[in-house]
Design a protein around this motif. Structure first.
Motif, PDB file in Angstrom:
ATOM      1  N   ALA A   1       0.865  -1.411   0.158  1.00  0.00           N
ATOM      2  CA  ALA A   1      -0.060   0.449   0.175  1.00  0.00           C
ATOM      3  C   ALA A   1       0.622   1.377  -0.220  1.00  0.00           C
ATOM      4  CB  ALA A   1      -0.904  -0.293   1.019  1.00  0.00           C
ATOM      5  N   ASP A   2       1.630   0.742   0.726  1.00  0.00           N
ATOM      6  CA  ASP A   2       3.017   2.394   0.950  1.00  0.00           C
ATOM      7  C   ASP A   2       4.551   1.880   0.259  1.00  0.00           C
ATOM      8  OD1 ASP A   2       3.460   4.782   1.584  1.00  0.00           O
ATOM      9  OD2 ASP A   2       3.450   4.894   3.856  1.00  0.00           O
ATOM     10  N   LEU A   3       4.607   2.258  -0.944  1.00  0.00           N
ATOM     11  CA  LEU A   3       5.697   2.197  -1.754  1.00  0.00           C
ATOM     12  C   LEU A   3       5.874   3.359  -2.911  1.00  0.00           C
ATOM     13  CD1 LEU A   3       7.521   0.025  -2.396  1.00  0.00           C
ATOM     14  CD2 LEU A   3       5.528  -0.717  -4.778  1.00  0.00           C
ATOM     15  N   VAL A   4       7.644   3.403  -2.553  1.00  0.00           N
ATOM     16  CA  VAL A   4       8.048   4.163  -3.639  1.00  0.00           C
ATOM     17  C   VAL A   4       8.630   2.887  -3.991  1.00  0.00           C
ATOM     18  CG1 VAL A   4       9.219   6.116  -4.348  1.00  0.00           C
ATOM     19  CG2 VAL A   4       7.173   6.679  -2.325  1.00  0.00           C
ATOM     20  N   ALA A   5       9.121   2.961  -6.053  1.00  0.00           N
ATOM     21  CA  ALA A   5      10.100   2.305  -6.016  1.00  0.00           C
ATOM     22  C   ALA A   5      10.407   3.455  -7.045  1.00  0.00           C
ATOM     23  CB  ALA A   5       9.217   1.343  -7.190  1.00  0.00           C
ATOM     24  N   LEU A   6      12.292   2.984  -7.040  1.00  0.00           N
ATOM     25  CA  LEU A   6      13.106   4.313  -8.025  1.00  0.00           C
ATOM     26  C   LEU A   6      14.650   3.610  -9.067  1.00  0.00           C
ATOM     27  CD1 LEU A   6      13.815   6.172  -4.896  1.00  0.00           C
ATOM     28  CD2 LEU A   6      12.281   7.041  -6.207  1.00  0.00           C
ATOM     29  N   GLN A   7      14.215   3.414  -9.671  1.00  0.00           N
ATOM     30  CA  GLN A   7      14.987   3.198 -10.977  1.00  0.00           C
ATOM     31  C   GLN A   7      16.064   4.072 -11.222  1.00  0.00           C
ATOM     32  OE1 GLN A   7      14.102   0.584 -14.540  1.00  0.00           O
ATOM     33  NE2 GLN A   7      13.414   2.569 -14.865  1.00  0.00           N
ATOM     34  N   GLY A   8      17.434   3.500 -11.660  1.00  0.00           N
ATOM     35  CA  GLY A   8      18.172   4.169 -12.286  1.00  0.00           C
ATOM     36  C   GLY A   8      18.485   4.856 -13.570  1.00  0.00           C
ATOM     37  N   ARG A   9      19.219   5.089 -14.082  1.00  0.00           N
ATOM     38  CA  ARG A   9      19.348   6.095 -15.131  1.00  0.00           C
ATOM     39  C   ARG A   9      20.709   5.768 -15.520  1.00  0.00           C
ATOM     40  NH1 ARG A   9      16.262  11.384 -15.665  1.00  0.00           N
ATOM     41  NH2 ARG A   9      18.319  12.404 -15.407  1.00  0.00           N
ATOM     42  N   GLN A  10      20.709   5.271 -17.045  1.00  0.00           N
ATOM     43  CA  GLN A  10      22.235   5.158 -17.837  1.00  0.00           C
ATOM     44  C   GLN A  10      22.125   6.782 -18.257  1.00  0.00           C
ATOM     45  OE1 GLN A  10      20.986   2.659 -20.484  1.00  0.00           O
ATOM     46  NE2 GLN A  10      22.022   0.747 -20.203  1.00  0.00           N
ATOM     47  N   ALA A  11      23.471   7.336 -18.409  1.00  0.00           N
ATOM     48  CA  ALA A  11      24.331   8.929 -18.861  1.00  0.00           C
ATOM     49  C   ALA A  11      23.664   8.570 -20.207  1.00  0.00           C
ATOM     50  CB  ALA A  11      25.434   8.629 -18.991  1.00  0.00           C
ATOM     51  N   SER A  12      23.473  10.080 -20.383  1.00  0.00           N
ATOM     52  CA  SER A  12      23.558  10.355 -22.291  1.00  0.00           C
ATOM     53  C   SER A  12      24.359  10.229 -22.743  1.00  0.00           C
ATOM     54  CB  SER A  12      22.618  11.898 -22.561  1.00  0.00           C
ATOM     55  OG  SER A  12      23.461  12.489 -21.517  1.00  0.00           O
ATOM     56  N   LEU A  13      23.861  10.081 -24.116  1.00  0.00           N
ATOM     57  CA  LEU A  13      25.250   9.614 -25.668  1.00  0.00           C
ATOM     58  C   LEU A  13      26.445  11.420 -24.703  1.00  0.00           C
ATOM     59  CD1 LEU A  13      23.508   9.678 -28.765  1.00  0.00           C
ATOM     60  CD2 LEU A  13      24.663   7.871 -27.506  1.00  0.00           C
ATOM     61  N   GLU A  14      25.674  12.122 -24.268  1.00  0.00           N
ATOM     62  CA  GLU A  14      26.617  13.520 -23.820  1.00  0.00           C
ATOM     63  C   GLU A  14      27.785  13.205 -22.797  1.00  0.00           C
ATOM     64  OE1 GLU A  14      23.185  13.630 -25.126  1.00  0.00           O
ATOM     65  OE2 GLU A  14      23.937  14.078 -26.676  1.00  0.00           O
ATOM     66  N   GLY A  15      27.431  12.008 -21.903  1.00  0.00           N
ATOM     67  CA  GLY A  15      27.794  11.366 -20.806  1.00  0.00           C
ATOM     68  C   GLY A  15      27.278  12.731 -19.658  1.00  0.00           C
ATOM     69  N   THR A  16      25.725  12.865 -19.243  1.00  0.00           N
ATOM     70  CA  THR A  16      25.186  13.037 -18.317  1.00  0.00           C
ATOM     71  C   THR A  16      24.106  13.184 -17.771  1.00  0.00           C
ATOM     72  OG1 THR A  16      24.086  15.067 -19.934  1.00  0.00           O
ATOM     73  CG2 THR A  16      25.952  15.824 -19.042  1.00  0.00           C
TER      74      THR A  16
END
Length: 383
Positions: A238-253
């Motif tokens: 009922a009380d959940l926050v799911a976080l996911q990482g993110r890859q860098a863009s082509l510019e490295g940011t």
């Protein structure tokens, strides 16, 4: 797919585009259009004296898989007995059932494989190209997708889809399946509900993520924050926050690491912090969080529960030179309550091998442990 089915599929796809109908949002309308076009094709074939489509229902299913699902792979994704699917190029398709791998009589074309991968990544909002030849993504049903393309792979694309089956989402289900003994399930459930910190260890394909998700399902009254590189756990509380990482863009940011996510999670008032897999410097942030009184749960690759403790003492050292084992080992020993180790037998059977509880730290900085389950009486190991 036959020539007739391919022709009708293109007509259905054109109709859906013209009507601006998203088959994933309006499946009934997509089914109606597919059925109409199949019958129209047969009417025209009868008038011309050409071959008709004999099994209209099967043809409609194939068409919908092509325009709304994931083409030739959709039947495997729909098959609840299939745990994982992988392709070593378009013509070599394998699946795992009950821990055993087998090749299936299915071959895609290069175009079908690329089109299928593109649709999967479109749903996840990620991409793969020459500048970014690897990608991890989560499919709408919770399955994890991994893709590697040339030139990091010799020849054709490599695709892995790891499915997480709903029938194994609870400890009771894992007990019935034979993976977790009933007494161990009771011990683990009590620890999770009481706010204990539990680490799940094991080799690849031993069922670590499945067991972790079942453990977190016991935390119905807790505010749970999950942190993963790619959504896999599929936790539903009922009380959940799911976080996911993110890859860098082509510019490295734009990269978002697990370490960043753990720090953000601690600002969200968690009753429990869950890290899908600990394998780098984020181990330091996990240990620090556990030592501030936040219960945790995570998986770690290891060959035994004792080795998992040792690994949790070493991984934080990757965070910087100012971190030493003299600080980390006691912190791990006092903050982790249980380590449960999963294994996979030669016949593919997954099971809990042992459960240990950390004990005192010796002069060399090694964490002792007490065996709580190993198919025999508990024993004291180490100092």
């Amino acid at each position: 797919m036959s020539l007739s089915t391919a022709v009708v599929t293109e007509r259905v796809r054109a109709r859906l585009r013209a009507d601006r109908t998203d088959p994933s949002v309006r499946p009934e309308e997509a089914h109606r259009i597919a059925q109409f076009e199949v019958r129209r094709h047969n009417d025209q074939a009868l008038a011309r004296g050409t071959a008709t489509i004999d099994d209209e229902a099967a043809c409609v299913r194939d068409i919908l898989a092509g325009v709304a699902g994931y083409g030739p792979l959709q039947p495997l994704l729909d098959d609840d007995t299939v745990e994982e699917i992988w392709l070593n190029g378009p013509a070599h398709v394998f699946v795992a059932r009950d821990g055993r791998s087998e090749r299936v009589p299915l071959a895609l074309t290069e175009a079908q494989l690329r089109d299928t991968v593109e649709r999967m990544l479109h749903a996840a909002g990620r991409r793969v190209d020459l500048g970014q030849p690897f990608v991890d993504a989560s499919l709408p049903d919770g399955s994890r997708l991994h893709v590697a393309i040339a030139d990091v792979v010799r020849g054709a694309w490599s695709v892995n889809i790891r499915k997480f089956l709903p029938r194994y989402r609870s400890l009771d289900a894992l007990v019935r399946q034979g993976m977790v003994p009933a007494e161990v399930a009771g011990m683990l459930a009590e620890a999770m509900r009481a706010g204990g910190s539990v680490i799940v260890s094991g080799p690849t394909h031993a069922g670590k993520t499945t067991l972790l998700a079942a453990l977190v399902a016991e935390c119905a009254d807790q505010r749970v924050i999950t942190v993963e590189e790619t959504f896999e756990l599929g936790v539903q509380t009922a009380d959940l926050v799911a976080l996911q990482g993110r890859q860098a863009s082509l510019e490295g940011t734009g990269e978002i690491t697990l370490r960043r996510l753990v720090k953000e999670a601690l600002r969200m008032r968690p009753d429990r912090l869950v890290i899908g897999e600990v394998r780098d410097a984020e181990a330091l942030d996990l240990v620090l969080a556990l030592n501030t009184g936040v219960p945790g749960a995570a998986t770690v690759h290891a060959n035994s529960a004792a080795e998992a403790l040792e690994k949790l003492s070493l991984l934080p050292l990757l965070a910087g030179r100012n971190i030493d084992r003299a600080f980390i080992a006691p912190a791990v020993a006092t903050s982790v309550d249980l380590v449960v180790h999963c294994g996979r037998d030669a016949d593919g059977t997954r099971r809990v091998v042992d459960v240990i509880s950390p004990a005192a730290v010796d002069a060399d900085g090694r964490i002792g442990h007490r065996v709580l389950f190993a198919g025999g009486p508990a024993a004291e190991v180490g100092p």
